[in-house]
Design a protein around this motif. Structure first.
Motif, PDB file in Angstrom:
ATOM      1  N   LEU A  93     -72.489 -18.024 -79.315  1.00 54.70           N
ATOM      2  CA  LEU A  93     -73.700 -17.530 -79.955  1.00 54.70           C
ATOM      3  C   LEU A  93     -74.545 -16.702 -78.979  1.00 54.70           C
ATOM      4  CD1 LEU A  93     -74.861 -17.877 -82.817  1.00 54.70           C
ATOM      5  CD2 LEU A  93     -76.420 -19.588 -81.857  1.00 54.70           C
ATOM      6  N   ALA A  94     -74.687 -17.206 -77.752  1.00 54.04           N
ATOM      7  CA  ALA A  94     -75.532 -16.516 -76.763  1.00 54.04           C
ATOM      8  C   ALA A  94     -75.006 -15.110 -76.503  1.00 54.04           C
ATOM      9  CB  ALA A  94     -75.561 -17.328 -75.465  1.00 54.04           C
ATOM     10  N   HIS A  95     -73.680 -14.998 -76.350  1.00 52.90           N
ATOM     11  CA  HIS A  95     -73.083 -13.685 -76.139  1.00 52.90           C
ATOM     12  C   HIS A  95     -73.389 -12.753 -77.292  1.00 52.90           C
ATOM     13  CE1 HIS A  95     -70.411 -15.392 -72.960  1.00 52.90           C
ATOM     14  NE2 HIS A  95     -70.657 -14.191 -72.460  1.00 52.90           N
ATOM     15  N   ARG A  96     -73.237 -13.294 -78.476  1.00 52.86           N
ATOM     16  CA  ARG A  96     -73.472 -12.464 -79.660  1.00 52.86           C
ATOM     17  C   ARG A  96     -74.911 -11.999 -79.706  1.00 52.86           C
ATOM     18  NH1 ARG A  96     -70.271 -16.206 -82.121  1.00 52.86           N
ATOM     19  NH2 ARG A  96     -71.979 -17.217 -83.172  1.00 52.86           N
ATOM     20  N   HIS A  97     -75.826 -12.939 -79.428  1.00 49.69           N
ATOM     21  CA  HIS A  97     -77.238 -12.589 -79.464  1.00 49.69           C
ATOM     22  C   HIS A  97     -77.552 -11.515 -78.429  1.00 49.69           C
ATOM     23  CE1 HIS A  97     -78.790 -16.381 -81.699  1.00 49.69           C
ATOM     24  NE2 HIS A  97     -78.108 -15.543 -82.453  1.00 49.69           N
ATOM     25  N   LEU A  98     -76.996 -11.685 -77.240  1.00 48.11           N
ATOM     26  CA  LEU A  98     -77.224 -10.734 -76.163  1.00 48.11           C
ATOM     27  C   LEU A  98     -76.720  -9.356 -76.582  1.00 48.11           C
ATOM     28  CD1 LEU A  98     -78.385 -10.925 -73.274  1.00 48.11           C
ATOM     29  CD2 LEU A  98     -75.994 -10.897 -72.450  1.00 48.11           C
ATOM     30  N   GLY A  99     -75.513  -9.312 -77.099  1.00 45.53           N
ATOM     31  CA  GLY A  99     -74.920  -8.042 -77.540  1.00 45.53           C
ATOM     32  C   GLY A  99     -75.775  -7.378 -78.595  1.00 45.53           C
ATOM     33  N   PHE A 100     -76.255  -8.199 -79.489  1.00 48.61           N
ATOM     34  CA  PHE A 100     -77.071  -7.675 -80.573  1.00 48.61           C
ATOM     35  C   PHE A 100     -78.347  -7.046 -80.022  1.00 48.61           C
ATOM     36  CE2 PHE A 100     -80.350  -8.274 -83.845  1.00 48.61           C
ATOM     37  CZ  PHE A 100     -79.783  -7.523 -84.857  1.00 48.61           C
ATOM     38  N   LEU A 101     -79.000  -7.789 -79.083  1.00 57.21           N
ATOM     39  CA  LEU A 101     -80.252  -7.304 -78.511  1.00 57.21           C
ATOM     40  C   LEU A 101     -80.035  -5.987 -77.777  1.00 57.21           C
ATOM     41  CD1 LEU A 101     -82.148 -10.470 -77.260  1.00 57.21           C
ATOM     42  CD2 LEU A 101     -82.797  -8.832 -79.054  1.00 57.21           C
ATOM     43  N   VAL A 102     -78.983  -5.906 -76.974  1.00 54.39           N
ATOM     44  CA  VAL A 102     -78.678  -4.685 -76.231  1.00 54.39           C
ATOM     45  C   VAL A 102     -78.507  -3.524 -77.202  1.00 54.39           C
ATOM     46  CG1 VAL A 102     -76.888  -3.527 -74.856  1.00 54.39           C
ATOM     47  CG2 VAL A 102     -77.663  -5.839 -74.245  1.00 54.39           C
ATOM     48  N   ALA A 103     -77.784  -3.777 -78.270  1.00 49.96           N
ATOM     49  CA  ALA A 103     -77.538  -2.734 -79.267  1.00 49.96           C
ATOM     50  C   ALA A 103     -78.839  -2.262 -79.894  1.00 49.96           C
ATOM     51  CB  ALA A 103     -76.602  -3.266 -80.343  1.00 49.96           C
ATOM     52  N   VAL A 104     -79.692  -3.212 -80.194  1.00 47.86           N
ATOM     53  CA  VAL A 104     -80.956  -2.851 -80.843  1.00 47.86           C
ATOM     54  C   VAL A 104     -81.818  -2.036 -79.890  1.00 47.86           C
ATOM     55  CG1 VAL A 104     -83.124  -3.770 -81.740  1.00 47.86           C
ATOM     56  CG2 VAL A 104     -80.947  -4.771 -82.460  1.00 47.86           C
ATOM     57  N   ILE A 105     -81.891  -2.481 -78.607  1.00 46.29           N
ATOM     58  CA  ILE A 105     -82.693  -1.737 -77.629  1.00 46.29           C
ATOM     59  C   ILE A 105     -82.134  -0.319 -77.474  1.00 46.29           C
ATOM     60  CG2 ILE A 105     -83.323  -1.613 -75.173  1.00 46.29           C
ATOM     61  CD1 ILE A 105     -83.407  -4.751 -75.327  1.00 46.29           C
ATOM     62  N   GLY A 106     -80.808  -0.223 -77.493  1.00 41.96           N
ATOM     63  CA  GLY A 106     -80.170   1.097 -77.418  1.00 41.96           C
ATOM     64  C   GLY A 106     -80.558   1.981 -78.596  1.00 41.96           C
ATOM     65  N   LEU A 107     -80.853   1.348 -79.690  1.00 37.66           N
ATOM     66  CA  LEU A 107     -81.190   2.102 -80.894  1.00 37.66           C
ATOM     67  C   LEU A 107     -82.587   2.702 -80.842  1.00 37.66           C
ATOM     68  CD1 LEU A 107     -79.767   0.088 -83.901  1.00 37.66           C
ATOM     69  CD2 LEU A 107     -79.396   2.499 -83.403  1.00 37.66           C
ATOM     70  N   VAL A 108     -83.484   2.103 -80.014  1.00 41.23           N
ATOM     71  CA  VAL A 108     -84.887   2.503 -80.031  1.00 41.23           C
ATOM     72  C   VAL A 108     -85.067   3.996 -79.716  1.00 41.23           C
ATOM     73  CG1 VAL A 108     -87.160   2.149 -78.976  1.00 41.23           C
ATOM     74  CG2 VAL A 108     -85.752   0.185 -79.623  1.00 41.23           C
ATOM     75  N   PRO A 109     -84.496   4.538 -78.614  1.00 42.29           N
ATOM     76  CA  PRO A 109     -84.677   5.985 -78.365  1.00 42.29           C
ATOM     77  C   PRO A 109     -84.145   6.831 -79.507  1.00 42.29           C
ATOM     78  CG  PRO A 109     -83.355   4.944 -76.628  1.00 42.29           C
ATOM     79  CD  PRO A 109     -83.675   3.893 -77.588  1.00 42.29           C
ATOM     80  N   LEU A 110     -82.996   6.420 -80.025  1.00 41.17           N
ATOM     81  CA  LEU A 110     -82.402   7.141 -81.154  1.00 41.17           C
ATOM     82  C   LEU A 110     -83.375   7.202 -82.313  1.00 41.17           C
ATOM     83  CD1 LEU A 110     -79.218   8.015 -81.555  1.00 41.17           C
ATOM     84  CD2 LEU A 110     -79.376   6.248 -83.326  1.00 41.17           C
ATOM     85  N   SER A 111     -83.952   6.025 -82.535  1.00 42.49           N
ATOM     86  CA  SER A 111     -84.900   5.890 -83.642  1.00 42.49           C
ATOM     87  C   SER A 111     -86.132   6.766 -83.400  1.00 42.49           C
ATOM     88  CB  SER A 111     -85.285   4.415 -83.771  1.00 42.49           C
ATOM     89  OG  SER A 111     -86.261   4.253 -84.753  1.00 42.49           O
ATOM     90  N   ALA A 112     -86.619   6.767 -82.148  1.00 40.19           N
ATOM     91  CA  ALA A 112     -87.807   7.555 -81.816  1.00 40.19           C
ATOM     92  C   ALA A 112     -87.520   9.035 -81.972  1.00 40.19           C
ATOM     93  CB  ALA A 112     -88.248   7.247 -80.388  1.00 40.19           C
ATOM     94  N   ALA A 113     -86.321   9.456 -81.545  1.00 41.29           N
ATOM     95  CA  ALA A 113     -85.922  10.850 -81.702  1.00 41.29           C
ATOM     96  C   ALA A 113     -85.907  11.234 -83.175  1.00 41.29           C
ATOM     97  CB  ALA A 113     -84.531  11.070 -81.084  1.00 41.29           C
ATOM     98  N   LEU A 114     -85.408  10.319 -83.975  1.00 36.41           N
ATOM     99  CA  LEU A 114     -85.353  10.544 -85.420  1.00 36.41           C
ATOM    100  C   LEU A 114     -86.756  10.760 -85.974  1.00 36.41           C
ATOM    101  CD1 LEU A 114     -82.927  10.450 -87.463  1.00 36.41           C
ATOM    102  CD2 LEU A 114     -83.792   8.210 -88.119  1.00 36.41           C
ATOM    103  N   ASP A 115     -87.714  10.016 -85.397  1.00 36.85           N
ATOM    104  CA  ASP A 115     -89.097  10.074 -85.874  1.00 36.85           C
ATOM    105  C   ASP A 115     -89.692  11.461 -85.639  1.00 36.85           C
ATOM    106  OD1 ASP A 115     -91.229   8.720 -87.123  1.00 36.85           O
ATOM    107  OD2 ASP A 115     -92.288   8.697 -85.187  1.00 36.85           O
ATOM    108  N   ASP A 116     -89.252  12.126 -84.544  1.00 38.74           N
ATOM    109  CA  ASP A 116     -89.747  13.475 -84.278  1.00 38.74           C
ATOM    110  C   ASP A 116     -89.281  14.445 -85.350  1.00 38.74           C
ATOM    111  OD1 ASP A 116     -91.085  12.671 -82.113  1.00 38.74           O
ATOM    112  OD2 ASP A 116     -89.517  13.233 -80.658  1.00 38.74           O
ATOM    113  N   ILE A 117     -88.053  14.280 -85.800  1.00 42.18           N
ATOM    114  CA  ILE A 117     -87.516  15.190 -86.813  1.00 42.18           C
ATOM    115  C   ILE A 117     -88.136  14.898 -88.172  1.00 42.18           C
ATOM    116  CG2 ILE A 117     -85.396  16.134 -87.831  1.00 42.18           C
ATOM    117  CD1 ILE A 117     -83.968  14.672 -85.406  1.00 42.18           C
ATOM    118  N   VAL A 118     -88.071  13.627 -88.550  1.00 41.33           N
ATOM    119  CA  VAL A 118     -88.661  13.235 -89.837  1.00 41.33           C
ATOM    120  C   VAL A 118     -89.851  12.332 -89.544  1.00 41.33           C
ATOM    121  CG1 VAL A 118     -88.126  12.374 -92.137  1.00 41.33           C
ATOM    122  CG2 VAL A 118     -86.279  13.116 -90.623  1.00 41.33           C
TER     123      VAL A 118
END
Lengths: 418, 221
Positions: A93-118
């Protein structure tokens, strides 16, 4: 990285992932987050937190949520039974949670970039509007959730979205007028729709009442099947044996009558409040038993009330002896039982109109039975008298003076000792 | 009747049978038809009223529960129509309030369907003569409803049983027949009958609150 894909929305079945399922049982909104969480193998709360957090960076997420819901609910309908228990994807479970968190944090810049366009200012109202419409139109899995409530929340979200859109696109003073207009129109629509809404709610109530009635009906049907129909078939099988038929019919009649006329509140039938059985209940049980064992009709009448303590219970056992005696020896087809329960004395009469006997010259066997009745009564300070004469029938009279004051007197004495 | 035996001087009693179950009607009919003349049967309140008005029987054997109203409805309608007939309630129902209601509407007695054929014929004859018929169960109801531990009655003449009446009711509840009661109390059968009729009258006329209260609360036994 498949984790990211799956957290963004429905996963691609081609990538070896099974389709996430909506989880209507554990959902907060529509079950998308829970479904995803089950699929990835992490806590649902984590997925929810991630969605909320990402929403702060870009309003695209609520929109994705709604789209995810629409797609999943369609999948749901087309694949209703393919429920695979999700296999754990991480090592623990811990590994999965860690992986999930890393993925989500990785998504933040992507998401912010998206916000500039839309810009979020435009997306958020659109998201709200879509969510509101989706909510209003969704059917929902829970019967307990009111469709009217869902429609109401959906409408509120949609209106909020509309207002947001207006505010985002027109910054001048007219926007407030526009907002007012929207609210007015919405109010008018609600007013127009309210009779329909109320009628729907009423229909729902009627439907519920009808369902309750149907339940009661089926309960009655079940009872009748278990008791009456069974007895009727037994009677058909025992048609050549009149005694057995009679017993079956009589027992069934008594049971059915009990069932029909038992008051739900009276403690009289089911027993007293402290859980002990009532006098009437025990008496009718004894009567049933003797009737069934000996094939006689016993008519019992009880007047008054008493508490079923040990002396009274002994008295009822003596009554049973008297009943069995009458059933075996009198030859009468009918026995009358009359119990009168008064505060000062309890009396029970067992009477038959059978052959009778001379009490002064009884056989040894009858003597024995008489003694067992008498013995039981004497042990509880009561008495038993047997009235009989040849061809005049027999009546056994049981009498128990009630020392109802005795326990109270004991308590009073204790109080006096203070 | 086609045969008219000379020994049978009093004419047979004319009886109407009201019960919504054809099986029960057939059963009762077969048990009593040798001793009484069954002039009509009915299975509902409306039918009963029509049949009784048409045939004007001596006695109506009346089920307490009927489709389209209950026993009391029949009694009230027939009495209103001015038909001079007497009612005997015949029922499997044990619910005290139903029994008390039909007696208070004017029935002269109440017997359960478990009664034997000869006993039923005897009860019909008794009711035809204007006497009251108490099954042990009805006597038990009476003793319970008129129990003396209530508050002071409004009208002692109607609201209390005399000691003798209580004694008669108690013996009836114990399963004694009228002639056995007469023997035991060393009184005439006529006197027993007049005590029973007096109790019936009290049951019908008493305004005693507890009576209806008791009946409503006492749905069983």
């Amino acid at each position: 990285m498949p984790t990211i894909d799956s957290s963004m929305g429905p996963s691609d079945p081609a990538a070896g992932w099974s389709v996430p399922r909506l989880e209507p049982e554990r959902r907060w909104i529509a079950g998308v987050a829970t479904g995803l969480a089950t699929e990835i193998g992490v806590d649902a709360i984590l997925v929810r937190a991630a969605l909320v957090g990402l929403t702060l960076s870009s309003a695209v997420w609520p929109l994705l949520y709604v789209i995810g819901f629409l797609i999943l609910s369609r999948r749901e309908r087309s694949l209703p039974e393919q429920r695979s228990t999700p296999s754990p994807k991480g090592r623990d479970l811990a590994h999965r949670h860690l992986g999930f968190l890393v993925a989500v944090i990785g998504l933040v810049p992507l998401s912010a970039a998206l916000d500039d366009i839309v810009p979020s200012t435009a997306l958020l109202p659109v998201g709200l509007l879509t969510m509101g419409i989706a909510l209003a139109w969704s059917r929902g899995g829970h019967a307990a959730q009111s469709p009217a409530l869902r429609a109401g929340i959906g409408a509120a979200l949609a209106i909020a979205g509309l207002v947001g859109l207006v505010l985002a696109w027109s910054s001048s003073a007219i926007s407030f007028q526009l907002v007012g207009l929207i609210v007015l129109i919405a109010g008018g629509l609600a007013l127009v729709a309210s009779p329909w809404l109320m009628r729907t709610a009423q229909d729902l109530n009627e439907e519920r009442a009808a369902r309750i009635r149907a339940d009661e009906r089926s309960q009655i049907a079940t009872h009748l099947h278990d008791s009456v129909l069974q007895t009727l078939s037994l009677i058909q099988k025992n048609a050549e044996d009149p005694n057995r038929t009679l017993q079956l019919a009589r027992r069934q009649e008594r049971q059915l009558r009990d069932w029909l006329y038992t008051p739900t509140t009276a403690t009289d039938r089911t027993g007293t409040t402290d859980g002990t059985k009532s006098f009437r209940l025990v008496l009718s049980e004894i009567v049933d038993e003797v009737e069934e064992m000996h094939g006689v009709a016993i008519e019992s009448v009880v007047v008054g009330h008493t508490t079923l303590d040990e002396p009274v219970a002994a008295m009822l056992r003596a009554m049973r002896e008297a009943l069995v005696n009458a059933a075996q020896h009198s030859g009468a087809s009918r026995i009358d039982v009359y119990a009168e329960l008064r505060p000062d004395v309890v009396e029970i009469f067992v009477r038959d109109t059978g052959v009778g006997f001379d009490p002064t010259a009884v056989s040894q066997q009858r003597r024995g039975i008489a003694d067992s009745v008498r013995g039981r009564m004497q042990r509880v300070d009561g008495s038993a008298t047997i009235h009989s004469a040849p061809d005049r029938g027999t009546e056994v009279e049981l009498r128990l003076p009630r020392s109802a004051e005795r326990p109270r007197a004991t308590i009073a004495k204790d109080d006096d000792g203070d | 009747m086609e045969t008219d035996p000379p020994s049978e001087s009093p004419p047979m009693l004319r009886v109407v049978l009201v019960d919504d179950h054809a099986l029960v009607r057939a059963g009762v009919r077969s048990e009593i038809e040798h001793d009484v003349e069954i002039v009509g049967v009915a299975g509902s309140v409306a039918e009963a009223i029509a049949v009784v008005r048409e045939t004007r029987p001596d006695v109506v054997l009346l089920d307490v529960h009927l489709p389209g109203g209950n026993g009391p409805a029949v009694i009230e309608a027939v009495t209103e129509a001015g038909v001079d007939t007497r009612f005997l309630a015949l029922s499997v129902s044990d619910a005290a309030e139903d029994v008390i209601a039909v007696i208070r509407a004017g029935a002269r007695g109440y017997v359960t369907k478990a009664i034997s054929g000869p006993d039923l014929v005897d009860a019909v004859r008794r009711v035809a003569e204007g006497d009251a018929v108490f099954s042990p169960r009805l006597a038990g109801y009476v003793l319970d409803a008129f129990s003396v531990d209530g508050p002071e009655p409004d009208n002692p003449e109607l609201d209390l049983l005399t000691a003798r009446e209580q004694e008669v009711m108690r013996l009836l509840a114990r399963g004694y027949a009228y002639k056995e009661i007469a023997r035991r109390l060393e009184i005439s059968i006529k006197t027993v009958e007049s005590h029973a009729s007096a109790v019936l009258r009290k049951l019908q006329l008493s305004s005693r609150n507890e009576l209806s209260h008791w009946a409503a609360n006492h749905r069983l036994l």
